[in-house]
Write a protein that holds these residues in place. Sequence first.
Motif, PDB file in Angstrom:
ATOM      1  N   GLU A   1       0.944  -1.136  -0.021  1.00  0.00           N
ATOM      2  CA  GLU A   1       0.145   0.169   0.042  1.00  0.00           C
ATOM      3  C   GLU A   1       0.865   1.202  -0.039  1.00  0.00           C
ATOM      4  O   GLU A   1       0.459   2.149  -0.781  1.00  0.00           O
ATOM      5  CB  GLU A   1      -0.927  -0.125   1.233  1.00  0.00           C
ATOM      6  N   LEU A   2       2.096   1.328   0.851  1.00  0.00           N
ATOM      7  CA  LEU A   2       2.728   2.420   0.712  1.00  0.00           C
ATOM      8  C   LEU A   2       3.760   2.746  -0.585  1.00  0.00           C
ATOM      9  O   LEU A   2       3.840   3.746  -1.125  1.00  0.00           O
ATOM     10  CB  LEU A   2       3.758   2.476   1.919  1.00  0.00           C
ATOM     11  N   LEU A   3       3.727   1.505  -1.201  1.00  0.00           N
ATOM     12  CA  LEU A   3       4.351   1.676  -2.504  1.00  0.00           C
ATOM     13  C   LEU A   3       3.213   1.881  -3.588  1.00  0.00           C
ATOM     14  O   LEU A   3       3.997   2.665  -4.564  1.00  0.00           O
ATOM     15  CB  LEU A   3       5.270   0.318  -3.019  1.00  0.00           C
ATOM     16  N   HIS A   4       2.141   1.962  -3.400  1.00  0.00           N
ATOM     17  CA  HIS A   4       1.032   2.375  -4.431  1.00  0.00           C
ATOM     18  C   HIS A   4       1.412   3.822  -4.307  1.00  0.00           C
ATOM     19  O   HIS A   4       1.170   4.602  -5.327  1.00  0.00           O
ATOM     20  CB  HIS A   4      -0.134   1.869  -3.799  1.00  0.00           C
ATOM     21  N   ASN A   5       1.557   4.507  -2.934  1.00  0.00           N
ATOM     22  CA  ASN A   5       1.656   5.765  -2.730  1.00  0.00           C
ATOM     23  C   ASN A   5       2.744   6.330  -3.713  1.00  0.00           C
ATOM     24  O   ASN A   5       2.750   7.756  -4.135  1.00  0.00           O
ATOM     25  CB  ASN A   5       1.950   6.147  -1.512  1.00  0.00           C
ATOM     26  N   PHE A   6       3.762   5.534  -3.996  1.00  0.00           N
ATOM     27  CA  PHE A   6       4.915   6.041  -4.974  1.00  0.00           C
ATOM     28  C   PHE A   6       4.647   5.559  -6.295  1.00  0.00           C
ATOM     29  O   PHE A   6       5.711   5.749  -7.089  1.00  0.00           O
ATOM     30  CB  PHE A   6       6.061   5.574  -4.334  1.00  0.00           C
ATOM     31  N   GLY A   7       3.418   5.296  -6.565  1.00  0.00           N
ATOM     32  CA  GLY A   7       3.363   4.934  -8.324  1.00  0.00           C
ATOM     33  C   GLY A   7       3.238   3.506  -8.541  1.00  0.00           C
ATOM     34  O   GLY A   7       3.374   3.130  -9.821  1.00  0.00           O
ATOM     35  N   LEU A   8       3.775   2.567  -7.844  1.00  0.00           N
ATOM     36  CA  LEU A   8       3.662   1.149  -7.973  1.00  0.00           C
ATOM     37  C   LEU A   8       2.430   0.399  -8.154  1.00  0.00           C
ATOM     38  O   LEU A   8       1.399   0.846  -7.377  1.00  0.00           O
ATOM     39  CB  LEU A   8       4.618   0.419  -7.201  1.00  0.00           C
ATOM     40  N   TYR A   9       2.320  -0.417  -9.167  1.00  0.00           N
ATOM     41  CA  TYR A   9       1.058  -1.195  -9.339  1.00  0.00           C
ATOM     42  C   TYR A   9       1.039  -2.520  -8.996  1.00  0.00           C
ATOM     43  O   TYR A   9       2.222  -2.870  -8.478  1.00  0.00           O
ATOM     44  CB  TYR A   9       0.253  -1.174 -10.765  1.00  0.00           C
TER      45      TYR A   9
ATOM     46  N   TRP B   1      13.994  -1.405  -9.892  1.00  0.00           N
ATOM     47  CA  TRP B   1      14.589  -0.445 -10.410  1.00  0.00           C
ATOM     48  C   TRP B   1      13.927   0.707 -10.527  1.00  0.00           C
ATOM     49  O   TRP B   1      14.395   1.769 -10.491  1.00  0.00           O
ATOM     50  CB  TRP B   1      14.689  -1.198 -12.021  1.00  0.00           C
ATOM     51  N   ARG B   2      12.404   0.656 -10.798  1.00  0.00           N
ATOM     52  CA  ARG B   2      11.499   1.804 -10.813  1.00  0.00           C
ATOM     53  C   ARG B   2      11.534   2.493  -9.597  1.00  0.00           C
ATOM     54  O   ARG B   2      11.716   3.836  -9.658  1.00  0.00           O
ATOM     55  CB  ARG B   2      10.111   1.198 -10.946  1.00  0.00           C
ATOM     56  N   LEU B   3      11.811   1.915  -8.438  1.00  0.00           N
ATOM     57  CA  LEU B   3      12.042   2.665  -6.890  1.00  0.00           C
ATOM     58  C   LEU B   3      13.268   3.329  -7.034  1.00  0.00           C
ATOM     59  O   LEU B   3      13.458   4.282  -5.895  1.00  0.00           O
ATOM     60  CB  LEU B   3      11.715   1.542  -5.985  1.00  0.00           C
ATOM     61  N   GLY B   4      14.217   3.084  -7.804  1.00  0.00           N
ATOM     62  CA  GLY B   4      15.579   3.509  -7.456  1.00  0.00           C
ATOM     63  C   GLY B   4      16.355   2.784  -6.376  1.00  0.00           C
ATOM     64  O   GLY B   4      17.272   3.283  -5.873  1.00  0.00           O
TER      65      GLY B   4
END
Length: 520
Positions: free
Chosen positions: A280-288, A317-320
């Motif tokens: 849920e927190l990574l959803h906040n950063f744009g992950l699906y 990779w997407r998250l850096g």
Amino acid sequence: MSGMDAHRRPFRQRQRSRRQQERSSGFQPKATSGLKPLLSVLLFSLIGHEAAAITIQGKLAYRTTLPVGTWVLAASKNDTIYRLPWQPLEPSSGEPIPPASWISLTCNTVGPNIPRCTDISDVKVIRAAASVPPPLADQTLRLLVMTVNLSASSVCGSQPGMTDREVLDLFIQPNGLVDFFGNCSFGKMVIDTSALTVVSTLVPCSRDILSCDHDAISLAARKALPQGIRTSSYSHLLYVVPMRIVDTCRWMGLADVPGTQTWFAPDLFGIIRKATVMQELLHNFGLYHGWRNGAEYNDLSTPMGFGESCPSAPELWRLGWATPLAQLNSSNFPLHIFMNFTLPATAVGPTGVMLRVQPDWLGTGYTKNVYIAFRIKAAGDSDLLPGFNRKLNIHELSKDIDNDPSVCNDPRVSIIGVMNSGTNLTFSNYKLLIVAGDVSLHDKSQGLCERSIAFSASFLFFTGYLQAAAADSGRQAAVDKTSHAPRIALASSPAPAALVSQYALTTTSLAPTATFITLT
């Protein structure tokens, strides 16, 4: 006498008194059909919810609701979240407007005080989603966690939530959420324990909250915060719903994509489960969500599906959080070239722990990128499921979204293969053949610790078929006979030449030659 009966008695007394007055005055009601009373009730209901058209301006977001997601618009002038009937479209191009865009639109509601749009029109993009998104790495999360409790009433009774101490322990205990985020991100996304605040909120019972309206829950919780706690002091707001409405909610967690709010069930699959909180927190950063075989959530190698471990290679990779050992495409992975790789496990990261393949040699058929990573049950991946442990994990996703970090849409990250050492796997749609070598072990003070897998990759030019002669005599990889040179990646250990000698070319018009490039 129930509370409901006590509430209704004055109305019944007034109704009886009115009938007595009508009889004394000689009034006789006319006979009516069974249809007219029904019509009057329906008309009253519609009049009570008179439609209203309002203009809203705010930030577009996506909610991870089930069974399908929900689009919402956070109004910039107040604290209201309007639910939209669909994803708004850009008026000139007709393309879907991505989340995080600032827009205005006309919303047709069922009532002036009901934040739900039955139809939208006059959509205008005020500010598009940032062309260069904020960096995802090196994030410090300042979390405000609100446990929601319902006040006692005759309608719903007292409905407690989790205690502050129970929730706080989930974060700060050994191998808890603080450690999980720190280990998976290699320190690039940390929860600030000095700012971490868990507070209990007592909110009044309402029909919206009992129906698990998450916006009603969050608004009521923020209004019930103790004095001195300001939401603006925190980067993210988390809500833990009351225990007795979990069955009504029918979700474990919920989030804005992107955004700063998340909601959790108070149980083993909600806030208590580390992977749910990370998802849920990574959803906040744009992950699906993660996919497998066309089914959402079915990638069990990542918390973005239904796994218990760290994110998959394309998500890292997407998250850096981690970087590739090599990025391969037609410019650096040409014909007749063998390339050897020794790939560390992602848990050892963050540098050089995956291969990122951009198969642009497919021409117009190039629509997806491929990631290859080695996973082991260690560090942040200590809860990695056995089906992915000590194996190569192979994912694919949309190349348009993967190649452009500014695009905030679902790239459909899908796991397409899992390989044991000493095996090979053909991806004819990418013209790739991958052969995994042996797992190497490094002697540590506490014993042997598996760290990496050695394998190599190569492209061969040929026509006809590539047929395994000795090790895999029954396996054939069909190759397109087109104007474009067919490309197949071969992977082996310890030496590609040994593998090439096992294969025979049938109907060969051009014998392959090899040049070795070794990356270590």
